[in-house]
Design a protein around this motif. Structure first.
Motif, short mmCIF file in Angstrom:
data_model
loop_
_atom_site.label_atom_id
_atom_site.label_comp_id
_atom_site.label_asym_id
_atom_site.label_seq_id
_atom_site.Cartn_x
_atom_site.Cartn_y
_atom_site.Cartn_z
N ARG A 392 0.94 -0.97 0.03
CA ARG A 392 0.17 -0.09 0.13
C ARG A 392 1.29 1.06 0.35
NH1 ARG A 392 -5.16 -1.70 1.11
NH2 ARG A 392 -4.74 -4.34 0.13
N LEU A 393 0.78 2.12 0.77
CA LEU A 393 1.58 3.62 1.64
C LEU A 393 3.14 3.21 1.09
CD1 LEU A 393 1.65 6.58 0.99
CD2 LEU A 393 0.98 6.05 3.47
N CYS A 394 3.14 2.54 1.64
CA CYS A 394 5.14 1.83 2.49
C CYS A 394 5.51 1.68 0.26
CB CYS A 394 5.21 0.90 2.48
SG CYS A 394 4.80 1.16 4.72
N GLY A 395 4.34 1.00 -0.34
CA GLY A 395 5.06 0.10 -1.54
C GLY A 395 4.81 1.60 -2.14
N LEU A 396 3.96 2.62 -2.15
CA LEU A 396 4.04 3.28 -3.34
C LEU A 396 5.40 4.44 -2.79
CD1 LEU A 396 2.53 4.89 -5.36
CD2 LEU A 396 1.45 6.71 -3.43
N ILE A 397 6.14 4.49 -1.93
CA ILE A 397 7.28 5.27 -1.34
C ILE A 397 8.40 4.29 -2.05
CG2 ILE A 397 8.54 5.44 0.90
CD1 ILE A 397 6.43 5.57 2.37
N ALA A 398 8.04 2.90 -2.28
CA ALA A 398 9.06 2.04 -2.47
C ALA A 398 9.12 2.19 -4.03
CB ALA A 398 8.93 0.62 -2.31
N ASP A 399 8.54 2.42 -4.36
CA ASP A 399 8.42 2.87 -6.30
C ASP A 399 8.47 3.72 -6.84
OD1 ASP A 399 7.16 0.33 -6.23
OD2 ASP A 399 4.92 0.73 -6.57
N LEU A 400 8.69 5.64 -5.85
CA LEU A 400 8.92 6.36 -6.05
C LEU A 400 10.77 6.63 -5.53
CD1 LEU A 400 9.02 9.29 -6.39
CD2 LEU A 400 8.35 9.51 -3.52
N ALA A 401 10.80 5.66 -4.78
CA ALA A 401 12.35 5.23 -4.60
C ALA A 401 13.10 4.43 -5.98
CB ALA A 401 12.97 4.44 -3.63
N LEU A 402 12.42 3.61 -6.03
CA LEU A 402 12.80 2.68 -7.30
C LEU A 402 12.82 3.98 -8.97
CD1 LEU A 402 12.96 0.78 -9.67
CD2 LEU A 402 10.51 0.16 -9.35
N ILE A 403 12.05 4.78 -9.21
CA ILE A 403 11.87 6.11 -9.96
C ILE A 403 13.24 6.88 -9.71
CG2 ILE A 403 10.19 7.46 -11.58
CD1 ILE A 403 8.23 6.27 -10.32
N LEU A 404 13.37 7.12 -8.42
CA LEU A 404 14.81 7.91 -8.24
C LEU A 404 15.92 7.39 -8.35
CD1 LEU A 404 13.54 9.89 -4.76
CD2 LEU A 404 14.06 11.38 -7.21
N ASN A 405 15.48 6.23 -7.84
CA ASN A 405 16.99 5.26 -8.88
C ASN A 405 17.76 5.06 -9.98
OD1 ASN A 405 19.01 3.31 -8.76
ND2 ASN A 405 17.82 1.33 -8.52
N LEU A 406 16.67 5.23 -10.80
CA LEU A 406 16.71 4.91 -12.15
C LEU A 406 17.72 6.37 -12.73
CD1 LEU A 406 14.33 3.28 -13.21
CD2 LEU A 406 15.83 2.63 -13.14
N ASP A 437 14.51 -4.67 -3.23
CA ASP A 437 14.10 -6.24 -2.74
C ASP A 437 15.10 -5.18 -1.29
OD1 ASP A 437 14.72 -8.70 -2.36
OD2 ASP A 437 16.98 -8.58 -2.06
N ALA A 438 15.61 -4.73 -1.11
CA ALA A 438 15.74 -4.42 0.04
C ALA A 438 15.12 -2.81 1.29
CB ALA A 438 17.19 -2.55 -0.40
N ASN A 439 13.77 -3.11 -0.01
CA ASN A 439 12.58 -2.03 0.73
C ASN A 439 11.71 -3.09 1.13
OD1 ASN A 439 13.12 0.36 -1.83
ND2 ASN A 439 12.73 0.69 0.31
#
Length: 527
Positions: A392-406, A437-439
Motif C-alpha cells: 500500500r502506502l509503503c509500496g508507493l514510497i518504494a516505487d518512488l525510490a525505484l524511479i529515483l534510482n533510475l 528487494d531492500a525495501n
C-alpha cells in the motif's frame, strides 16, 4: 531531528544534481530535426558531449578484435609493441572522424576497437589494419637483375629428355612451348618500356609460386629482393603487374615523414596530372638524409614502397634539398586521404590481424533500443503494481525510490561520460527488480516490530537498523561480482557491469536513505 534534516538535505541535493546531469540527455534525444538544424555545430557538439552516449549495439557501427603479430619482433621490441600499436590506431581513428570511438587493450596481444555510427566499414578496416611501413629503396641495375633472372631460369628449367630409340618417336612434333620449358620464369614476363618487366594478372599466382621456391630464393643475392607494384596497369588491352628488383635495405623509412597531405597532381605526365597524389615532407633529419640520397644517386630510380608494394619508382633527376616528395599511383582522392592519415600517424610496429568483426546496422540498433525500453517499462510497471498492491502506502514510497534510482543511474552515466549499451539496458532491468528487494526486507522488519506492539517511529527505526546489515551484505556481494565483470570483461560485458554497479549503489541509497526520509516525514507528521 537534526539527523532527519541532514538526511533530507542529502536527498534534495542528490535529486538536484541528478536532474542537472540528466537534463542534457533528455534535451539531446528529444530534439527535433528542425531544432537541431537551428543549432550551431558547436552547440550541438557541447550538448552531445554532456548526454549519455549510445554504444554501437544501439547506435550501429563496428566492433573489431585485432591481434598484434609479435613473432617477428626482437624481445626488447615486444615490451611496448601492443601499446604503441594501440596509440597509432587511436590516432588513425581520431583522424577518420568517428564520434566517440573506443580503443582498448585486451590481454597480452589484442586490441579492441569500437566505432559507433560508422558507415564506411571497408574503408575503416583498411585504415585500421594497414601496417603503413613506408620505405624508400633504390632499384638494382638492369644488368644485375637480368643476371639473377638468368640464374632463376637455369634452376627452374626442365632438362631435355634423351632421344628415344624408335625412329617414329624421333620425328614426333616438338612441344609448342619449348621456350617456356627453358625459360620458366622469364617466359612469363613482358618488357614494359625500356627497363621494367611486367607479368599478366592471370600469371601472377604462378610467378609468386616460382619466387617462393627454395632453389629460386638461393640464387637471389642477400642484398636484393623482388617486389610487386601496388596496382596493375592496362597496356594494349592487357593488365600487367610490374615486378621490380630492389636493394633490400631501405635508404630511408617513414619514420622521417613529418607531414603528408592529399593533393591533385600537375604537370605533363598523364599518370600524375589531374590524378590524386600524396605530398609529403620530412623532418629535419629527413631533409638532410633525403638530400644526400638523391644527390648521390642522380640518374638512378628510387622506389616508394608501402607495406612491401611499390607505388612508384621515379628517376632521380636532381638533388632534392628540401625533403619534399610525392606518392603517385593512387586511384581515388579517398585513397589519398587515407594514405595521408596513416603516414602522418606512423607505421604500426607489427602487423595486425582482424580475428573478430561484428557490424551492427543503425536500423538494428534502433530496434534494440525499442525492445530494451519496452522490456524495462514492462518490468517497471509489474514491480510498481506489485509493491502498491502488497505494501500500500509503503509500496508507493518504494516505487518512488525505484524511479529515483533510475534517474540517479542515467544521470551518473551522463556525468561519467558513460556509454549505454544493450547489455547495459539489461543491467538496468535487473536493477529494477533488485532495487525494491531492500525495501521488502525493511518493510517486513517494520511489520514484525509493529506486531510486537512498538510505536511507528520505533518500528521504523528498528526495521531500518536490523535490515541494514542484510541489505549491505547482499548488495556488497553483487557489487563485487559486477566489479570483477568490469575488470576482466570487455565491450558488452563492461556495459552490463557498469549499469549493474551503479544500480546497486543507488538502490542502496534510495532504499535506506530516501524511503527513510519520506517515512520519517509522514510518521513525524502524524505524531
Amino acid at each position: 531531528m537534526r539527523l532527519k534534516k541532514v538526511r533530507g538535505a542529502i536527498v534534495a541535493l542528490a535529486v538536484a544534481l541528478a536532474l542537472w546531469y540528466l537534463y542534457p540527455t533528455l534535451k539531446f534525444y528529444t530534439l527535433s530535426e528542425e531544432a537541431r538544424s537551428r543549432m550551431s555545430p558547436e552547440e550541438l557538439a557541447r550538448l552531445s558531449e554532456r548526454a549519455v552516449k549510445l554504444g554501437l549495439d544501439l547506435k550501429g557501427g563496428m566492433y573489431l578484435v585485432l591481434e598484434v603479430d609479435l613473432s617477428k619482433l626482437r624481445p626488447e621490441e615486444r615490451k611496448d609493441a601492443v601499446d604503441r600499436a594501440m596509440q597509432i590506431i587511436t590516432n588513425r581513428v581520431d583522424q577518420f572522424g568517428v564520434a566517440e570511438p573506443v580503443v582498448q587493450r585486451q590481454g597480452k596481444d589484442r586490441i579492441i576497437v569500437e566505432l559507433p555510427g560508422l558507415k564506411d566499414i571497408d574503408r575503416a578496416m583498411k585504415l585500421i589494419g594497414q601496417t603503413a611501413q613506408l620505405e624508400f629503396k633504390l632499384l638494382k641495375p638492369k644488368d644485375e637483375r637480368d643476371l639473377v633472372l638468368k640464374k632463376m631460369d637455369e634452376v627452374l628449367a626442365v632438362k631435355k629428355p634423351k632421344p628415344k630409340g624408335k625412329a617414329e618417336e624421333l620425328f614426333q612434333e616438338a612441344p609448342e612451348d619449348t621456350f617456356l620449358l627453358s625459360h620458366p620464369f622469364t617466359g612469363l614476363m613482358y618488357r614494359l618500356g625500356e627497363e621494367d618487366l611486367g607479368v599478366r594478372v592471370e600469371d601472377v599466382p604462378k610467378v609468386k609460386e616460382l619466387l617462393s621456391k627454395p632453389e629460386v630464393q638461393k640464387v637471389i643475392p642477400p642484398d636484393g629482393e623482388f617486389l610487386w607494384a601496388a596496382k596493375p596497369e592496362v597496356i594494349g588491352g592487357e593488365k600487367y603487374y610490374r615486378l621490380y628488383y630492389l636493394k633490400k635495405r631501405p635508404e630511408m623509412t617513414g619514420a622521417m615523414i613529418k607531414d603528408a597531405r592529399p593533393d591533385v597532381g600537375s604537370g605533363y605526365d598523364p599518370s600524375v596530372a589531374g590524378r590524386p597524389i600524396v605530398r609529403f615532407s620530412t623532418t629535419k633529419d629527413g631533409v638532410r638524409l633525403f638530400a644526400r640520397i638523391t644527390g648521390a644517386n642522380i640518374g638512378r630510380r628510387l622506389a616508394i614502397v608501402l607495406d612491401r608494394k611499390v607505388f612508384s619508382a621515379p628517376v632521380i633527376r636532381t638533388r632534392i634539398p628540401r625533403g619534399n616528395g610525392q606518392i603517385t599511383g593512387l586511384e581515388s582522392m579517398q585513397e589519398a586521404k587515407d594514405l595521408a592519415i596513416v603516414l602522418r600517424t606512423g607505421a604500426l610496429p607489427a602487423p595486425v590481424k582482424i580475428i573478430n568483426k561484428q557490424v551492427v546496422g543503425p536500423s538494428l540498433g534502433a530496434d534494440s533500443i525499442r525492445k530494451g525500453v519496452k522490456a524495462a517499462l514492462i518490468g517497471l510497471v509489474l514491480v510498481v503494481v506489485f509493491m502498491v498492491a502488497y505494501y500500500r502506502l509503503c509500496g508507493l514510497i518504494a516505487d518512488l525510490a525505484l524511479i529515483l534510482n533510475l534517474v540517479f543511474l542515467v544521470a551518473a552515466l551522463a556525468g561519467l561520460r558513460g556509454t549505454l549499451t544493450l547489455p547495459g539496458i539489461a543491467g538496468i532491468i535487473l536493477t529494477i527488480g533488485m532495487s525494491v528487494d531492500a525495501n521488502v526486507l525493511i518493510f517486513e522488519r517494520i511489520r514484525e516490530e509493529l506486531r510486537q506492539g512498538r510505536t511507528a517511529l520505533r518500528a521504523i527505526s528498528n526495521g531500518y537498523s536490523q535490515a541494514f546489515r542484510t541489505i549491505l551484505d547482499a548488495n556488497l556481494t553483487t557489487l563485487i561480482t559486477a566489479v570483477v565483470l568490469y575488470q576482466f570483461g570487455t565491450g558488452p560485458i563492461r556495459g552490463f557491469a557498469t549499469t549493474l554497479s551503479l544500480g546497486i549503489i543507488f538502490s542502496m541509497f534510495t532504499a535506506v536513505v530516501v524511503t527513510r526520509v519520506i517515512l520519517d516525514a509522514l510518521v513525524g507528521g502524524e505524531v
